[in-house]
Design a protein around this motif. Structure first.
Motif, PDB file in Angstrom:
ATOM      1  N   GLY A  23       0.873  -1.176   0.000  1.00  0.00           N
ATOM      2  CA  GLY A  23       0.000   0.000   0.000  1.00  0.00           C
ATOM      3  C   GLY A  23       0.900   1.212   0.000  1.00  0.00           C
ATOM      4  O   GLY A  23       2.128   1.074  -0.022  1.00  0.00           O
ATOM      5  N   TYR A  24       0.318   2.385   0.038  1.00  0.00           N
ATOM      6  CA  TYR A  24       1.160   3.575   0.140  1.00  0.00           C
ATOM      7  C   TYR A  24       1.489   3.848   1.603  1.00  0.00           C
ATOM      8  O   TYR A  24       0.794   3.372   2.507  1.00  0.00           O
ATOM      9  N   ASP A  25       2.575   4.599   1.812  1.00  0.00           N
ATOM     10  CA  ASP A  25       3.128   4.888   3.142  1.00  0.00           C
ATOM     11  C   ASP A  25       2.032   5.081   4.207  1.00  0.00           C
ATOM     12  O   ASP A  25       1.253   6.035   4.133  1.00  0.00           O
ATOM     13  N   PRO A  26       1.964   4.207   5.187  1.00  0.00           N
ATOM     14  CA  PRO A  26       0.874   4.292   6.167  1.00  0.00           C
ATOM     15  C   PRO A  26       1.023   5.429   7.176  1.00  0.00           C
ATOM     16  O   PRO A  26       0.151   5.614   8.017  1.00  0.00           O
ATOM     17  N   TYR A  27       2.113   6.165   7.096  1.00  0.00           N
ATOM     18  CA  TYR A  27       2.325   7.245   8.076  1.00  0.00           C
ATOM     19  C   TYR A  27       2.239   8.639   7.449  1.00  0.00           C
ATOM     20  O   TYR A  27       2.389   9.627   8.137  1.00  0.00           O
ATOM     21  N   LYS A  28       2.051   8.690   6.143  1.00  0.00           N
ATOM     22  CA  LYS A  28       2.043   9.983   5.468  1.00  0.00           C
ATOM     23  C   LYS A  28       0.917  10.016   4.446  1.00  0.00           C
ATOM     24  O   LYS A  28       0.978   9.310   3.434  1.00  0.00           O
ATOM     25  N   ILE A  29      -0.091  10.807   4.714  1.00  0.00           N
ATOM     26  CA  ILE A  29      -1.236  10.818   3.811  1.00  0.00           C
ATOM     27  C   ILE A  29      -0.824  11.426   2.460  1.00  0.00           C
ATOM     28  O   ILE A  29      -0.028  12.359   2.402  1.00  0.00           O
ATOM     29  N   GLY A  30      -1.342  10.842   1.401  1.00  0.00           N
ATOM     30  CA  GLY A  30      -1.046  11.334   0.049  1.00  0.00           C
ATOM     31  C   GLY A  30       0.342  10.958  -0.445  1.00  0.00           C
ATOM     32  O   GLY A  30       0.774  11.437  -1.490  1.00  0.00           O
ATOM     33  N   SER A  31       1.035  10.092   0.281  1.00  0.00           N
ATOM     34  CA  SER A  31       2.390   9.722  -0.112  1.00  0.00           C
ATOM     35  C   SER A  31       2.385   8.855  -1.374  1.00  0.00           C
ATOM     36  O   SER A  31       1.448   8.094  -1.618  1.00  0.00           O
ATOM     37  N   ASN A  32       3.437   8.999  -2.168  1.00  0.00           N
ATOM     38  CA  ASN A  32       3.587   8.166  -3.371  1.00  0.00           C
ATOM     39  C   ASN A  32       4.618   7.075  -3.165  1.00  0.00           C
ATOM     40  O   ASN A  32       5.098   6.476  -4.123  1.00  0.00           O
ATOM     41  N   SER A  33       4.972   6.850  -1.922  1.00  0.00           N
ATOM     42  CA  SER A  33       6.011   5.874  -1.641  1.00  0.00           C
ATOM     43  C   SER A  33       5.373   4.550  -1.205  1.00  0.00           C
ATOM     44  O   SER A  33       4.546   4.515  -0.288  1.00  0.00           O
ATOM     45  N   TRP A  89      -4.502   4.003  10.684  1.00  0.00           N
ATOM     46  CA  TRP A  89      -5.556   3.638  11.636  1.00  0.00           C
ATOM     47  C   TRP A  89      -6.914   4.235  11.259  1.00  0.00           C
ATOM     48  O   TRP A  89      -7.916   3.897  11.867  1.00  0.00           O
ATOM     49  N   ASN A  90      -6.906   5.132  10.261  1.00  0.00           N
ATOM     50  CA  ASN A  90      -8.194   5.675   9.823  1.00  0.00           C
ATOM     51  C   ASN A  90      -9.029   4.547   9.232  1.00  0.00           C
ATOM     52  O   ASN A  90      -8.498   3.668   8.565  1.00  0.00           O
ATOM     53  N   LEU A  91     -10.296   4.608   9.442  1.00  0.00           N
ATOM     54  CA  LEU A  91     -11.260   3.668   8.843  1.00  0.00           C
ATOM     55  C   LEU A  91     -10.913   2.211   9.153  1.00  0.00           C
ATOM     56  O   LEU A  91     -11.143   1.331   8.336  1.00  0.00           O
ATOM     57  N   MET A  92     -10.333   1.973  10.323  1.00  0.00           N
ATOM     58  CA  MET A  92      -9.927   0.607  10.650  1.00  0.00           C
ATOM     59  C   MET A  92     -11.121  -0.354  10.626  1.00  0.00           C
ATOM     60  O   MET A  92     -10.984  -1.531  10.354  1.00  0.00           O
ATOM     61  N   TYR A  93     -12.276   0.182  10.913  1.00  0.00           N
ATOM     62  CA  TYR A  93     -13.462  -0.684  10.922  1.00  0.00           C
ATOM     63  C   TYR A  93     -14.448  -0.293   9.824  1.00  0.00           C
ATOM     64  O   TYR A  93     -15.653  -0.393   9.976  1.00  0.00           O
ATOM     65  N   GLY A  94     -13.894   0.162   8.703  1.00  0.00           N
ATOM     66  CA  GLY A  94     -14.715   0.410   7.518  1.00  0.00           C
ATOM     67  C   GLY A  94     -15.167   1.852   7.393  1.00  0.00           C
ATOM     68  O   GLY A  94     -15.022   2.661   8.316  1.00  0.00           O
ATOM     69  N   GLY A  95     -15.745   2.144   6.221  1.00  0.00           N
ATOM     70  CA  GLY A  95     -16.236   3.481   5.920  1.00  0.00           C
ATOM     71  C   GLY A  95     -17.653   3.653   6.436  1.00  0.00           C
ATOM     72  O   GLY A  95     -18.133   2.843   7.236  1.00  0.00           O
ATOM     73  N   PRO A  96     -18.326   4.712   5.963  1.00  0.00           N
ATOM     74  CA  PRO A  96     -19.709   4.919   6.408  1.00  0.00           C
ATOM     75  C   PRO A  96     -20.627   3.798   5.907  1.00  0.00           C
ATOM     76  O   PRO A  96     -20.332   3.180   4.880  1.00  0.00           O
ATOM     77  N   PRO A  97     -21.735   3.518   6.617  1.00  0.00           N
ATOM     78  CA  PRO A  97     -22.626   2.435   6.172  1.00  0.00           C
ATOM     79  C   PRO A  97     -23.334   2.802   4.863  1.00  0.00           C
ATOM     80  O   PRO A  97     -23.620   3.972   4.628  1.00  0.00           O
ATOM     81  N   PRO A 111      -6.124   4.039   4.049  1.00  0.00           N
ATOM     82  CA  PRO A 111      -5.327   2.906   4.502  1.00  0.00           C
ATOM     83  C   PRO A 111      -5.534   1.625   3.672  1.00  0.00           C
ATOM     84  O   PRO A 111      -5.257   0.548   4.169  1.00  0.00           O
ATOM     85  N   ASN A 112      -6.035   1.761   2.434  1.00  0.00           N
ATOM     86  CA  ASN A 112      -6.266   0.543   1.637  1.00  0.00           C
ATOM     87  C   ASN A 112      -4.945  -0.135   1.277  1.00  0.00           C
ATOM     88  O   ASN A 112      -3.959   0.544   1.004  1.00  0.00           O
ATOM     89  N   ILE A 113      -4.977  -1.439   1.276  1.00  0.00           N
ATOM     90  CA  ILE A 113      -3.782  -2.204   0.910  1.00  0.00           C
ATOM     91  C   ILE A 113      -4.198  -3.345  -0.024  1.00  0.00           C
ATOM     92  O   ILE A 113      -5.378  -3.669  -0.112  1.00  0.00           O
ATOM     93  N   ILE A 114      -3.223  -3.921  -0.672  1.00  0.00           N
ATOM     94  CA  ILE A 114      -3.479  -5.144  -1.437  1.00  0.00           C
ATOM     95  C   ILE A 114      -2.580  -6.244  -0.871  1.00  0.00           C
ATOM     96  O   ILE A 114      -1.569  -5.954  -0.241  1.00  0.00           O
ATOM     97  N   SER A 115      -2.981  -7.476  -1.104  1.00  0.00           N
ATOM     98  CA  SER A 115      -2.149  -8.594  -0.649  1.00  0.00           C
ATOM     99  C   SER A 115      -2.137  -9.661  -1.736  1.00  0.00           C
ATOM    100  O   SER A 115      -2.927  -9.599  -2.675  1.00  0.00           O
TER     101      SER A 115
END
Lengths: 246, 227
Positions: A60-70, A233-241, B160-164
């Protein structure tokens, strides 16, 4: 198939005197979440990527920096030079058949770089806690551990061993890694919390708090105000219903 | 979607071996490709297609020539007839075997100028703070070194989306080796009902399928009438 692990070091670092923290993939991912919290709060720098057949791939993209391309991968190395701490963060479980070789290589590599000690963070099934009035944390140390005396003064509860090797149910590779550090004569502290699957963020905060009493990672002032939850950790339990359920 | 009352653990927590039970033996079987075929010296683009939707998109067409296979993990490796591209189709494999599948494919991955992975995931797994109103969402992940001409085609996958799985493994392997790769991930709610134009265009571009207008998906086996 020959198992070859690839270490891509992004920045040359001297790890002499460092503490290596390795969170195990375990019940509720408590150790990993604590690792996330430390990386994010201490603004740790990514210094390496490890690719191994022992790792279930994720990306995925960098989990500590929003909008990261790394790109972020399953196993990465983060360094905090100020606190002399390096975290080897795994984001997916190890494949059992390759785990021992991988973990042995990790211990050998860091021992060769003169690290001070290893700290393993993990969790165990909440139902394994026999004395429910006691602290939910337990620790295990090997003979070389640098914190044994300090831990005695803190009055922490030691892991109840029923023979060797140490077995932490639900603790993932923690027990195996602990045995490897013992075999390789590397000082090691294993800290774990009894937990259940669910919202394990409070467990992670508590684990960092516990760790901070043994290895000072943060300033003495209010610890919790210094902890920064990572973007992942954002949206750890999903988005809006979805609307159509109403 | 889950059923009301169903306990749905986060997907990241469901794929692991039970380390507490000593059920493992040393008699592991190494995955291997069926044939000992010669690996080409160079491949322009290796395309990895994961999942049933993509399998159905491609299987009705005759643009590919079977090169090799690994039935244990439902993997088939093809060469495109018109270009120097290889296509790896894989579906319904055990996630634990992902890294081993990548190891098996490494000789092809390493000689490829570009690697493109395409996979589908259920729309419910796409996590954003806004409500998703489309039938499908396409996002991509790219290595630091961009692929030749696909880099700007799709928006990046939001955290936080990821792929596996295999595509993730290939992406990480290429990143570690400073080589270009990209994974296109399509979140889709009803794969049996939707034709995704963007994916068809992508497959056509690499000559995996014929001209987009001629494409059709073979839904015969998906129909309740014939099962």
């Amino acid at each position: 198939m020959a198992q070859v692990n690839h270490w891509k070091i992004l920045t040359d670092c001297d790890f002499t005197g460092y503490t290596l923290v390795i969170p195990s993939v375990a019940v509720g991912n408590v150790g990993q979440l604590a690792g996330d919290l430390m990386i994010s709060s201490l603004h740790m720098t990514k210094v390496g990527i490890i690719y191994s057949p022992a790792l279930i791939p994720i990306s995925g993209y960098d989990p500590y920096k929003i909008g990261s391309n790394s790109i972020s991968s399953c196993c990465e190395l983060y360094q905090c030079a100020e606190r002399k701490v390096v975290i080897l963060l795994l984001r997916a479980p190890l494949v059992y058949k390759y785990a021992k070789q991988f973990l042995t290589e990790v211990v050998d590599k860091f021992k060769g770089q003169n690290i001070k000690d290893v700290v393993i963070l993990t969790s165990s099934f909440a139902h394994e806690r026999k004395h429910i009035m006691t602290s939910p944390f337990r620790y295990v140390v090997n003979d070389l551990c640098l914190y044994t005396n300090k831990l005695r003064t803190l009055d922490w509860v030691e892991h109840e061993t029923s023979g060797e090797p140490v077995k932490i149910l639900g603790g993932g590779f923690a027990s195996l890694l602990f045995e490897i550090t013992k075999e390789k004569s590397v000082p090691c502290l294993l800290l774990y919390k009894f937990a259940s699957e669910g919202d394990n963020i409070p467990d992670a905060y508590e684990m960092v708090q516990y760790l901070n009493t043994v290895i000072p990672l943060f300033n003495d002032s209010d610890l919790f105000s210094q902890l920064v939850p990572p973007v992942s950790w954002n949206l750890m339990y999903g988005g809006p219903p979805p609307k159509n359920i109403y | 979607m889950t059923t009301f009352g169903e306990i749905n653990e986060p997907s990241s927590r469901t794929a692991w071996e039970d380390w507490d039970e000593v059920l493992f033996t040393e008699n592991y079987i190494d995955l291997r490709l069926e044939k000992e075929t010669e690996v080409p010296k160079q491949i322009d683009t290796l395309i990895i297609l994961e999942g049933k939707y993509l399998f159905d998109c491609v299987r009705a067409h005759n643009e590919l020539e079977l090169v090799n296979a690994s039935p244990e993990v439902n993997l088939r490796l093809f060469k495109t007839k018109k270009l120097n591209n290889y296509v790896c189709m894989i579906r319904d494999y055990n996630l634990i075997l992902s890294s081993e599948i990548v190891e098996m494919l490494k000789k092809y991955i390493n000689v490829s100028t570009d690697v493109i992975g395409v996979l589908t995931k259920p729309l419910v797994e796409y996590q954003v703070s806004e409500l998703v109103t489309h039938d499908y969402v396409i996002r991509c992940l790219s290595t630091s070194k961009p692929t030749r001409d696909l880099d700007k085609t799709f928006p990046h996958l939001e955290q936080p989306n990821i792929i596996s799985g295999v595509s993730a493994g290939v992406l990480c392997w290429r990143e570690v080796n400073d080589k270009p790769a990209m994974v296109v991930v399509c979140y889709i709610e009803h794969p049996e009902e939707v034709q995704i134009q963007e994916l068809n265009n992508l497959l056509e571009k690499f000559k995996v399928i014929p001209h987009v207008e001629k494409t059709h998906r073979d839904n015969l086996l998906n129909s309740n009438l014939y099962i």
